[in-house]
Design a protein around this motif. Structure first.
Motif, mmCIF file in Angstrom:
data_model
loop_
_atom_site.group_PDB
_atom_site.id
_atom_site.type_symbol
_atom_site.label_atom_id
_atom_site.label_comp_id
_atom_site.label_asym_id
_atom_site.label_seq_id
_atom_site.Cartn_x
_atom_site.Cartn_y
_atom_site.Cartn_z
ATOM 1 N N GLU A 1 10.398 9.680 54.895
ATOM 2 C CA GLU A 1 9.033 9.335 55.318
ATOM 3 C C GLU A 1 8.429 7.936 54.526
ATOM 4 O OE1 GLU A 1 6.357 12.479 54.528
ATOM 5 O OE2 GLU A 1 7.691 13.924 55.002
ATOM 6 N N SER B 1 11.157 0.061 66.424
ATOM 7 C CA SER B 1 11.425 -0.365 65.123
ATOM 8 C C SER B 1 12.541 -1.163 64.825
ATOM 9 C CB SER B 1 11.405 0.850 64.021
ATOM 10 O OG SER B 1 10.095 1.583 64.014
ATOM 11 N N TYR C 1 16.543 2.860 59.533
ATOM 12 C CA TYR C 1 15.468 3.447 60.299
ATOM 13 C C TYR C 1 15.360 4.677 59.928
ATOM 14 C CZ TYR C 1 18.873 5.238 63.766
ATOM 15 O OH TYR C 1 19.746 5.901 64.326
ATOM 16 N N ASN C 2 14.020 5.309 60.181
ATOM 17 C CA ASN C 2 13.547 6.637 59.775
ATOM 18 C C ASN C 2 13.886 7.468 61.251
ATOM 19 O OD1 ASN C 2 12.183 9.034 59.183
ATOM 20 N ND2 ASN C 2 10.459 7.989 58.547
ATOM 21 N N ASP D 1 9.061 2.845 58.500
ATOM 22 C CA ASP D 1 9.839 3.184 59.916
ATOM 23 C C ASP D 1 11.119 2.476 60.020
ATOM 24 O OD1 ASP D 1 7.407 4.276 61.360
ATOM 25 O OD2 ASP D 1 6.652 2.585 61.533
ATOM 26 N N ALA D 2 11.282 1.349 59.480
ATOM 27 C CA ALA D 2 12.600 0.550 59.398
ATOM 28 C C ALA D 2 12.351 -0.379 58.490
ATOM 29 C CB ALA D 2 12.997 0.173 60.576
ATOM 30 N N ARG E 1 9.600 5.302 68.707
ATOM 31 C CA ARG E 1 9.485 4.663 67.793
ATOM 32 C C ARG E 1 10.668 4.035 67.267
ATOM 33 N NH1 ARG E 1 5.839 1.331 65.971
ATOM 34 N NH2 ARG E 1 5.961 1.145 63.564
ATOM 35 N N CYS E 2 11.643 4.686 66.922
ATOM 36 C CA CYS E 2 12.795 4.245 66.216
ATOM 37 C C CYS E 2 13.290 3.041 66.941
ATOM 38 C CB CYS E 2 13.912 5.154 66.410
ATOM 39 S SG CYS E 2 13.700 6.723 65.148
ATOM 40 N N SER F 1 11.199 9.866 63.168
ATOM 41 C CA SER F 1 10.504 9.221 63.844
ATOM 42 C C SER F 1 10.727 9.603 65.308
ATOM 43 C CB SER F 1 10.262 7.647 63.740
ATOM 44 O OG SER F 1 9.517 7.291 62.620
#
Length: 156
Positions: free
Chosen positions: A40, A70, A58-59, A43-44, A66-67, A62
């Motif tokens: 958390e 990002s 990258y997260n 995002d990236a 969104r990924c 998400s």
């Protein structure tokens, strides 16, 4: 080089790509390692600590759309020759970036994922929901892009 031009040039290297754009392949083409993190707060991020290859982390928690944005944003930092986050900045938690570079990376990501030429040709054929599924982007990203380009989608 303008971010839109840089994104188009990268797309041209793919040779008339289909949507959704294959970000994993683009990263591989650029020599960038792509890593998923389950976490958390971020995002990236784009890191390059020589002699290791450049990386985008990258997260994975998400949403997929969104990924994708990002990753495209961080790829923009690389292609536009923005300075990556250093190890000391990462270690000290200083992840702030230059506002101009952030805008450029967003412009790059929008053009990469939602190319102007393709959207102009087909936006009127699809609803907003169909466009977001087709390009694998969020509703918000697609709405912003359509507005920027002065385009309307089917049913608008």
């Amino acid at each position: 080089m303008k971010p839109q031009v840089a994104a188009r040039k990268l797309l041209d290297e793919l040779g008339a790509p289909e949507v959704p754009v294959d970000l994993k392949y683009l990263c591989k083409l650029c020599g960038i390692k792509l890593y998923r993190l389950d976490g958390e707060g971020i995002d990236a991020m784009f890191l390059h600590i020589p002699p290791s290859p450049p990386t985008i982390t990258y997260n994975a928690n998400s949403l997929e759309a969104r990924c994708r944005f990002s990753i495209a944003h961080e790829l923009g930092h690389y292609v536009l020759s923005h300075r990556p986050i250093s190890f000391s900045e990462l270690f000290n938690g200083d992840l702030s970036r230059d506002a101009r570079q952030e805008r450029e990376a967003n412009i790059f990501a929008a053009e990469l994922l939602m190319p102007k030429v393709m959207l102009a040709r087909e936006a009127h054929k699809f609803t907003l929901e169909e466009l977001t599924r087709r390009y694998q982007v969020s509703v918000q990203a697609m709405e912003i892009r359509l507005e920027e380009l002065g385009l309307v989608c089917k049913g608008s």
